[in-house]
Design an enzyme around this catalytic site. Sequence first.
Site, PDB file in Angstrom:
ATOM      1  CG  ASP A 172      -8.474  11.600 -10.756  1.00  0.00           C
ATOM      2  OD1 ASP A 172      -8.867  12.087 -11.816  1.00  0.00           O
ATOM      3  OD2 ASP A 172      -8.021  12.288  -9.824  1.00  0.00           O
ATOM      4  CG  ASP A 183      -9.490   6.683  -0.662  1.00  0.00           C
ATOM      5  OD1 ASP A 183      -8.540   7.428  -0.966  1.00  0.00           O
ATOM      6  OD2 ASP A 183     -10.215   6.150  -1.529  1.00  0.00           O
ATOM      7  CG  ASP A 194      -6.866  15.892  -9.231  1.00  0.00           C
ATOM      8  OD1 ASP A 194      -6.750  16.438 -10.337  1.00  0.00           O
ATOM      9  OD2 ASP A 194      -7.607  14.907  -9.028  1.00  0.00           O
ATOM     10  CG  ASP A 360     -35.199  24.150  -7.324  1.00  0.00           C
ATOM     11  OD1 ASP A 360     -34.711  25.273  -7.517  1.00  0.00           O
ATOM     12  OD2 ASP A 360     -36.419  23.918  -7.361  1.00  0.00           O
ATOM     13  CG  HIS A 480     -36.277  29.033  -5.152  1.00  0.00           C
ATOM     14  ND1 HIS A 480     -36.325  27.903  -5.934  1.00  0.00           N
ATOM     15  CD2 HIS A 480     -36.328  28.602  -3.863  1.00  0.00           C
ATOM     16  CE1 HIS A 480     -36.414  26.839  -5.160  1.00  0.00           C
ATOM     17  NE2 HIS A 480     -36.422  27.238  -3.904  1.00  0.00           N
ATOM     18  CG  ASP A 482     -34.773  30.762  -9.704  1.00  0.00           C
ATOM     19  OD1 ASP A 482     -35.724  30.882  -8.902  1.00  0.00           O
ATOM     20  OD2 ASP A 482     -34.477  29.669 -10.244  1.00  0.00           O
ATOM     21  CB  CYS A 652     -37.277  26.093 -11.852  1.00  0.00           C
ATOM     22  SG  CYS A 652     -37.720  27.712 -11.201  1.00  0.00           S
TER      23      CYS A 652
END
Length: 675
Positions: A172, A183, A194, A360, A480, A482, A652
């Site tokens: 942010d 941190d 959040d 990928d 893969h 896909d 891809c």
Amino acid sequence: MVLGAPDCQVQRDRRMESRTVRVERGQRAQVVCVLGTRIVIDLNGGSPADCKWFSMRHSPNIETEILNSDASNQKVVNGEKLWPLSRKTVLELYMTQASAEINDGKITFAYYGKGADAPVDKSGVYLTAVGISLDVDADRDGVVEKNNPHKASWTWGPNGQGAILLVNCDKDSLFSRTVDGDDNISLSKTDLLDMSKMVLRIQGPEKLPTGYQLMLHVSATDAQSLGVFYLHSKVYTHVLGRQKLFYKTRYTGTRELEFFVEGLRFPDEGFDGLVSIKASLLETQVEGIPETPIFTDSVAFRISPLIITPNTLDPIEVYVCSVKENYLFLKAINNLVSDAKLKVRICFEYVNRGDRWMQDEMEFGFIHAPHKSFPVVLDSPRDRGLKDFPIRQLLGPDFGYVTKVADADEVTSLDSFGNLEVSPPVTVRGKNYPLGRILIGSSFPTTSGRRMTKVVRDFLQAQRVQPPIELFSDWLFVGHVDEFLTFVPAPNRKGFRLLLASPAACFRILQDKKQEGHGDAAILQGFETKRWTVTKVLSTDIIVKENGYAQHCIDWNRDILKKELGLTEDDIIDIPALFKLQDGQAIAFFPNMVNMIVLGKILGIPKPYGPVIKETCCLEDYVIDQLKPLDLTCTFIDDVVSYHKKLGEVHCGTNVRRKPFSFKWWQMEEPQSGN
């Protein structure tokens, strides 16, 4: 008031936490009593020797019950009701409301010897009642309710209870170099949005007797998974988490202390995502002697899993690389995205460093809590030219980032995220998967081939809400999933169809065209030095055998998918494809149409350059005919030079960020492990 027979109120009170207090003869102890807890006093322990009876008086803000005293033997002496005293006689009490001032609850005891008509000795207790409640949004409606009875545990389901944390993995602040949770600083109020609110509610007098202090604390294990911030001197200060195991605050009367809690890591191997925070009231009886807790309240959180989006969800934005020789491909993608009324985001060469494989490099998902949801990019461990794109170009306000680091010598092609897909929601043998299931490719069960690295597999499994299924993809040169499957939306009960690459379907089409007299029609006309006709493909023995092997591998996966996703043959559409082996592993013979981009009802499909019959490609015609009943629009994109010859296709080279599921993951019945 003395409580005799245990009525319903008393039975409820018996479930209160209890605290033992010891009284001494001739003394009046000062005791702080937390509302909702019971004080237990050993009456015999504070009585003089040989005393057989006692009487009791107390202020109206105290409810009492005497245990282990024979009420049938009560007697009255000088107007005082006396109770028999035994070695086991105890008094249980609780205060009915918070004190307005110190010691406004009083109880005194008078002890009588055998036959005595006057007390031998007296003792008593001064009580100060305070209300202490550590509260979270345990009922998951976006509001921190007061003292939810289920706040200390976490359960799944529509009626489940327990609060939820988001991993603070976005950025942010422009001044931050990494994700906010890395941190112990909160540089902006948007960062707090959040986080999940936690409220320490205190009710009571302006001060307590000396020696009391409030403390928030976490276990050393949970401290590595959460952080807590508190407004101090107009700055939100990190007070709990990592190396900070406790935070002490002075008691200053009735007030509400608002804290903000962030998650620091996703569920993973050895971490189920559950954490807890406790608030304790500490008591010091003598200066220099360590404090002891007299009351502890606890709240539980589960950290939101990363939920990966299937390509049947509505698209938001398309990502693609600009590299040498893909100008026409980019133009086609831009036109496709424009038709779908979406945005396209082009990653130029100074960022991608010649790496064109956008699919990928990363996978898109999201995290969700009742108060907030935002997208998260999962960065693969492949670390090629695009390795900096997700963290440098995507990480930002309300856009999270996470990666899993693996040893370089362990990473293979199967760790690229073309090898990670997600099914649409399914129901399998009565078990619902409302967020679908993750699909990853692996080696054949009887071999020691390539497999997605363990840190990634463990991470995906630990999210629990999309239990992974391992398929067999090591038969492919790239490896893969896909390359042989995808999902498209469909107006049926399931809401989708599974598309599978199919050499068998391709051979049937080619056989039909040969019988129709089109045996001389060419495949990949103009792209291959060797001319491949319909007849030549069908008569070349090695092509037939290699595609028989490819079909066998696909059928192995077909059976797994039918079993694990609860599919029937009616849910599957075969998409014609051919393969050839290179060093014993398969690559696409012509552009692999199943490796497509899905943008709602608009599909961007690799142009196969199949046999042209009556001025149209018969393979394209077949696919259009199969998908037309689903109201899908097919656009065929030339990717031969820019992607196909480099062992990839349209899917891809692109990636799509999609809208999240509307289903709330915490409403699932408790998920089980995948296969």
